[in-house]
Design an enzyme around this catalytic site. Structure first.
Site, PDB file in Angstrom:
ATOM      1  N   SER A  24       7.593 -18.449 -53.260  1.00  0.00           N
ATOM      2  CA  SER A  24       6.874 -17.485 -52.337  1.00  0.00           C
ATOM      3  C   SER A  24       7.248 -15.961 -52.718  1.00  0.00           C
ATOM      4  O   SER A  24       6.558 -15.192 -51.553  1.00  0.00           O
ATOM      5  CB  SER A  24       7.519 -17.964 -50.911  1.00  0.00           C
ATOM      6  OG  SER A  24       8.963 -17.714 -51.042  1.00  0.00           O
ATOM      7  N   ASN A 111      18.590 -20.404 -44.819  1.00  0.00           N
ATOM      8  CA  ASN A 111      17.744 -20.724 -43.663  1.00  0.00           C
ATOM      9  C   ASN A 111      18.060 -19.740 -42.559  1.00  0.00           C
ATOM     10  O   ASN A 111      17.083 -19.428 -41.834  1.00  0.00           O
ATOM     11  CB  ASN A 111      18.244 -22.280 -43.164  1.00  0.00           C
ATOM     12  CG  ASN A 111      17.929 -23.353 -44.256  1.00  0.00           C
ATOM     13  OD1 ASN A 111      17.211 -22.988 -45.052  1.00  0.00           O
ATOM     14  ND2 ASN A 111      18.446 -24.476 -44.183  1.00  0.00           N
ATOM     15  N   THR A 156     -24.149  -8.568 -16.467  1.00  0.00           N
ATOM     16  CA  THR A 156     -23.471  -9.951 -16.257  1.00  0.00           C
ATOM     17  C   THR A 156     -24.460 -10.856 -16.929  1.00  0.00           C
ATOM     18  O   THR A 156     -25.674 -10.712 -16.849  1.00  0.00           O
ATOM     19  CB  THR A 156     -23.300 -10.614 -14.873  1.00  0.00           C
ATOM     20  OG1 THR A 156     -24.260 -10.516 -13.861  1.00  0.00           O
ATOM     21  CG2 THR A 156     -22.271  -9.460 -14.013  1.00  0.00           C
ATOM     22  N   HIS A 157     -24.275 -11.675 -17.785  1.00  0.00           N
ATOM     23  CA  HIS A 157     -24.969 -12.515 -18.624  1.00  0.00           C
ATOM     24  C   HIS A 157     -26.021 -11.883 -19.600  1.00  0.00           C
ATOM     25  O   HIS A 157     -27.016 -12.168 -19.667  1.00  0.00           O
ATOM     26  CB  HIS A 157     -25.940 -13.430 -17.685  1.00  0.00           C
ATOM     27  CG  HIS A 157     -25.411 -14.142 -16.241  1.00  0.00           C
ATOM     28  ND1 HIS A 157     -24.756 -15.525 -16.535  1.00  0.00           N
ATOM     29  CD2 HIS A 157     -25.055 -13.776 -15.341  1.00  0.00           C
ATOM     30  CE1 HIS A 157     -24.015 -15.740 -15.273  1.00  0.00           C
ATOM     31  NE2 HIS A 157     -24.288 -14.901 -14.628  1.00  0.00           N
ATOM     32  N   SER A 278     -28.296   0.254 -46.109  1.00  0.00           N
ATOM     33  CA  SER A 278     -28.709  -0.830 -46.862  1.00  0.00           C
ATOM     34  C   SER A 278     -29.256  -0.473 -48.240  1.00  0.00           C
ATOM     35  O   SER A 278     -29.755   0.526 -48.205  1.00  0.00           O
ATOM     36  CB  SER A 278     -29.728  -1.405 -45.844  1.00  0.00           C
ATOM     37  OG  SER A 278     -30.851  -2.187 -46.541  1.00  0.00           O
ATOM     38  N   LYS A 284     -31.791   2.117 -42.616  1.00  0.00           N
ATOM     39  CA  LYS A 284     -30.848   1.352 -41.771  1.00  0.00           C
ATOM     40  C   LYS A 284     -29.543   2.378 -42.091  1.00  0.00           C
ATOM     41  O   LYS A 284     -29.236   2.868 -42.765  1.00  0.00           O
ATOM     42  CB  LYS A 284     -30.583   0.023 -42.706  1.00  0.00           C
ATOM     43  CG  LYS A 284     -31.536  -1.088 -42.610  1.00  0.00           C
ATOM     44  CD  LYS A 284     -31.681  -1.581 -41.079  1.00  0.00           C
ATOM     45  CE  LYS A 284     -30.579  -2.334 -40.853  1.00  0.00           C
ATOM     46  NZ  LYS A 284     -30.453  -3.789 -41.291  1.00  0.00           N
ATOM     47  N   ASN A 286     -25.881   0.800 -40.748  1.00  0.00           N
ATOM     48  CA  ASN A 286     -25.447  -0.465 -39.997  1.00  0.00           C
ATOM     49  C   ASN A 286     -24.075  -0.311 -39.535  1.00  0.00           C
ATOM     50  O   ASN A 286     -23.365   0.440 -39.824  1.00  0.00           O
ATOM     51  CB  ASN A 286     -25.111  -1.544 -41.245  1.00  0.00           C
ATOM     52  CG  ASN A 286     -26.692  -2.017 -41.829  1.00  0.00           C
ATOM     53  OD1 ASN A 286     -27.692  -1.981 -41.026  1.00  0.00           O
ATOM     54  ND2 ASN A 286     -26.765  -2.312 -42.947  1.00  0.00           N
ATOM     55  N   GLU A 291     -18.696  -4.771 -36.998  1.00  0.00           N
ATOM     56  CA  GLU A 291     -18.914  -6.017 -37.401  1.00  0.00           C
ATOM     57  C   GLU A 291     -17.791  -6.651 -37.982  1.00  0.00           C
ATOM     58  O   GLU A 291     -17.412  -7.967 -37.801  1.00  0.00           O
ATOM     59  CB  GLU A 291     -20.064  -6.266 -38.254  1.00  0.00           C
ATOM     60  CG  GLU A 291     -21.620  -5.866 -37.547  1.00  0.00           C
ATOM     61  CD  GLU A 291     -22.554  -5.957 -38.446  1.00  0.00           C
ATOM     62  OE1 GLU A 291     -23.568  -6.691 -38.646  1.00  0.00           O
ATOM     63  OE2 GLU A 291     -22.616  -4.752 -39.570  1.00  0.00           O
ATOM     64  N   TYR A 318      15.322 -26.787 -40.205  1.00  0.00           N
ATOM     65  CA  TYR A 318      14.704 -26.372 -41.149  1.00  0.00           C
ATOM     66  C   TYR A 318      13.807 -27.183 -42.114  1.00  0.00           C
ATOM     67  O   TYR A 318      14.362 -28.180 -42.349  1.00  0.00           O
ATOM     68  CB  TYR A 318      15.584 -25.300 -41.927  1.00  0.00           C
ATOM     69  CG  TYR A 318      14.552 -24.607 -43.278  1.00  0.00           C
ATOM     70  CD1 TYR A 318      13.823 -23.541 -42.688  1.00  0.00           C
ATOM     71  CD2 TYR A 318      14.409 -25.249 -44.490  1.00  0.00           C
ATOM     72  CE1 TYR A 318      12.831 -22.889 -43.515  1.00  0.00           C
ATOM     73  CE2 TYR A 318      13.685 -24.527 -45.268  1.00  0.00           C
ATOM     74  CZ  TYR A 318      12.879 -23.551 -44.935  1.00  0.00           C
ATOM     75  OH  TYR A 318      12.136 -22.928 -45.943  1.00  0.00           O
ATOM     76  N   GLN A 323       7.898 -22.308 -44.759  1.00  0.00           N
ATOM     77  CA  GLN A 323       7.739 -20.928 -45.923  1.00  0.00           C
ATOM     78  C   GLN A 323       6.373 -20.548 -45.629  1.00  0.00           C
ATOM     79  O   GLN A 323       6.047 -19.292 -45.616  1.00  0.00           O
ATOM     80  CB  GLN A 323       7.939 -21.527 -47.013  1.00  0.00           C
ATOM     81  CG  GLN A 323       7.907 -20.376 -48.201  1.00  0.00           C
ATOM     82  CD  GLN A 323       8.254 -20.968 -49.725  1.00  0.00           C
ATOM     83  OE1 GLN A 323       9.478 -21.148 -49.652  1.00  0.00           O
ATOM     84  NE2 GLN A 323       7.375 -21.382 -50.540  1.00  0.00           N
ATOM     85  N   LYS A 326       4.789 -17.241 -43.227  1.00  0.00           N
ATOM     86  CA  LYS A 326       4.726 -15.682 -43.670  1.00  0.00           C
ATOM     87  C   LYS A 326       3.552 -15.497 -44.024  1.00  0.00           C
ATOM     88  O   LYS A 326       2.826 -14.185 -43.848  1.00  0.00           O
ATOM     89  CB  LYS A 326       5.862 -15.222 -44.821  1.00  0.00           C
ATOM     90  CG  LYS A 326       7.108 -15.073 -44.183  1.00  0.00           C
ATOM     91  CD  LYS A 326       8.305 -14.998 -45.095  1.00  0.00           C
ATOM     92  CE  LYS A 326       8.891 -16.392 -45.896  1.00  0.00           C
ATOM     93  NZ  LYS A 326       9.300 -17.423 -44.680  1.00  0.00           N
TER      94      LYS A 326
HETATM   95  N1  ARG Z   1      11.606 -19.156 -48.998  1.00  0.00           N
HETATM   96  C1  ARG Z   1      12.371 -20.010 -47.903  1.00  0.00           C
HETATM   97  C2  ARG Z   1      11.422 -19.763 -46.640  1.00  0.00           C
HETATM   98  O1  ARG Z   1      10.627 -18.822 -46.625  1.00  0.00           O
HETATM   99  C3  ARG Z   1      13.569 -19.597 -47.392  1.00  0.00           C
HETATM  100  C4  ARG Z   1      14.432 -20.727 -46.886  1.00  0.00           C
HETATM  101  C5  ARG Z   1      14.599 -21.574 -48.177  1.00  0.00           C
HETATM  102  N2  ARG Z   1      15.532 -22.652 -47.511  1.00  0.00           N
HETATM  103  C6  ARG Z   1      15.832 -23.740 -48.185  1.00  0.00           C
HETATM  104  N3  ARG Z   1      16.491 -24.700 -47.525  1.00  0.00           N
HETATM  105  N4  ARG Z   1      15.060 -24.187 -49.179  1.00  0.00           N
HETATM  106  O2  ARG Z   1      11.438 -20.514 -45.647  1.00  0.00           O
END
Ligand code: ARG
Length: 464
Positions: A24, A111, A156-157, A278, A284, A286, A291, A318, A323, A326
């Site tokens: 990640s 974790n 309204t509407h 455009s 145009k 825009n 948008e 966990y 993961q 994010k």
């Molecule tokens: N990269 C992991 C996450 O974002 C970190 C935690 C990993 N924990 C594990 N037990 N493999 O969740």
């Protein structure tokens, strides 16, 4: 390939495809300042509780600070085989300061570490969001103040309904964005809880001092249950949910600007610097900015649905699924901040076409309710008055006239209650200024609302 920090029990190397699949780092590298700050606080706590020596802690802290500089200067090597930002920093620390670095992870797991990093990141981002929204609401109030004499049809509407002050319309957005600010502020309470010290899921055997870490990292509260602490992502869902509602508001504002800048409405002109042309139609101009804000709103909703779906079947505690939080969170943060910022820049440059708004207000029987209210004041029950005015509207519209363009005799043919003073009631000025109920569009009410908002804003600007 870098050496793994967890491969003690493994007899086979991880498949390259698995490394890429589970990594990640491309996403979570943006957490590095929080990861480092969190680790430094953790070291300090370990030294304070004599779990490690002061000398070891100093060495670790120095190493961590140096790594921060390396990352900031683009000198840090990222590599999928090291999975995530936590592993990257720890592995580099081992390279830099040697064996002592292996003590950093005492009484800690990734974790509780990742939960900490995300909370610290989101705390900062929430504060930034609140600041941006305070600016945006200030602009709404400024617009309301500068356009106090402008009237437009309220809809309204999407049908012309009753005239309103443009200021009243802008103040409606002030209310929406103020509620957004309140929602983000409220979310902060639940973000601001320290999970570190929960370790993998069950707490730790070391005599740690979580209160001390909380003080160092400015957390007013520590989590009460280690299982919950490592598996809770409610605070992320709450942020994305507040962001989704805020995007709804931005998207509705966008929709209005898109409609209002069309030649059908002609109510506003967007600044040249915020519109595009455009490639084929030279005439145009825009409204791409509104948008795209409207378009990006769907992506934020998508993040909300993806997080809710991700979490809904996870057994405690966990799970690696988490993961993925994010990707959704960072996407939402980026979209929301960009959209608020572009509005902050664009709104003050908006050109308002008073005449077009005035023109639109003068046609479409916007004074029909006022005529009914007039009849009610003369003693007629409202339903009867409604029917009576309905007939007058049908009559006038056959003649292609407005109610106030009929003669007194014509009006009186619908009710004997009607007197000459009806023509005062039917003017736009009266329609606006007689609506003095609290929160109504009368000029006195809107001015009072602006005043109240300015007072509120002063406070908000002071804290933010
Ligand atoms: N990269 C992991 C996450 O974002 C970190 C935690 C990993 N924990 C594990 N037990 N493999 O969740």
């Amino acid at each position: 390939m870098a050496e793994k920090l967890w491969d003690g029990r493994f007899s086979e190397k991880t498949d390259k495809m698995v490394e890429d699949f589970t990594s990640s780092i491309e996403i979570d590298k943006r957490l590095y300042p929080y990861d480092i700050e969190g680790s430094i606080a953790h070291c300090r706590m370990l030294a304070k509780t004599a779990i490690i020596s002061e000398a070891d802690a100093s060495e670790l802290i120095e190493g961590l600070a140096a790594i921060k500089l390396e990352i900031e200067r683009g000198k840090f090597r990222f590599d999928n085989s090291l999975e995530d930002i936590h592993m990257h920093i720890e592995a580099r620390l081992i390279q830099k300061v040697g064996k002592v670095a292996q003590k950093l992870h005492t009484a800690r797991s990734r974790n509780d570490q990742v939960a900490l990093d995300v909370r610290m990141y989101l705390r900062d981002e929430t504060l930034k969001t609140i600041k941006r929204l305070v600016l945006l609401t200030k602009i709404m109030v400024d617009l309301a103040k500068t356009h106090l004499d402008v009237v437009l049809p309220g809809y309204t509407h999407l049908q012309r309904a009753q005239p309103v002050l443009l200021s009243h319309h802008f103040m409606a957005y002030y209310e929406m964005f103020s509620r957004d600010i309140d929602r983000f502020k409220d979310g902060l309470k639940r973000i601001n809880v320290l999970p570190l010290g929960s370790a993998a899921l069950a707490g730790t055997t070391y005599p740690i001092d979580r209160e001390h870490t909380a003080r160092l990292l400015d957390f007013p509260k520590i989590s009460a249950n280690s299982i919950d602490a490592v598996s809770d992502r409610d605070f992320v869902i709450e942020f994305i949910s507040a962001a989704s509602i805020c995007m709804v508001h931005l998207s509705r504002l966008s929709e209005e600007f898109i409609l209002w800048s069309s030649s059908e409405f002609g109510f506003v002109e967007l600044p040249d610097s915020f519109t595009t042309g455009s490639s084929i139609m030279p005439q145009k101009k825009n409204p791409d900015v509104p948008e795209l804000v409207r378009g990006k709103t769907g992506r934020v909703f998508g993040d909300l649905v993806s997080l809710l779906t991700m979490m809904k079947s996870l057994p405690l505690s966990y799970n690696r699924d988490m993961q993925e939080d994010k990707t959704a969170l960072f996407n939402t943060v980026d979209i929301l901040s960009e959209c608020i910022e572009i509005y902050i820049k664009m709104l003050p440059k908006l050109k308002i076409n008073h005449e077009a708004m005035q023109q639109a207000t003068s046609r479409g029987f916007l004074n029909a309710t006022d005529m009914a209210d007039y009849l009610v004041a003369g003693g007629m029950p409202f339903r009867q008055a409604h029917g009576c005015v309905g007939k007058a509207v049908a009559y006038a519209s056959r003649l292609k006239k407005e109610l106030h363009e009929l003669t007194l005799e014509e009006l009186q043919s619908f009710s004997s209650h009607i007197k000459k003073d009806i023509f005062d009631i039917l003017t736009t000025d009266q329609m606006i200024n007689r609506r003095t109920s609290f929160g109504g569009t009368a000029s006195v009410c809107v001015k009072a609302a602006i005043k109240a908002a300015e007072k509120e804003l002063k406070l908000k600007l002071m804290v933010s």
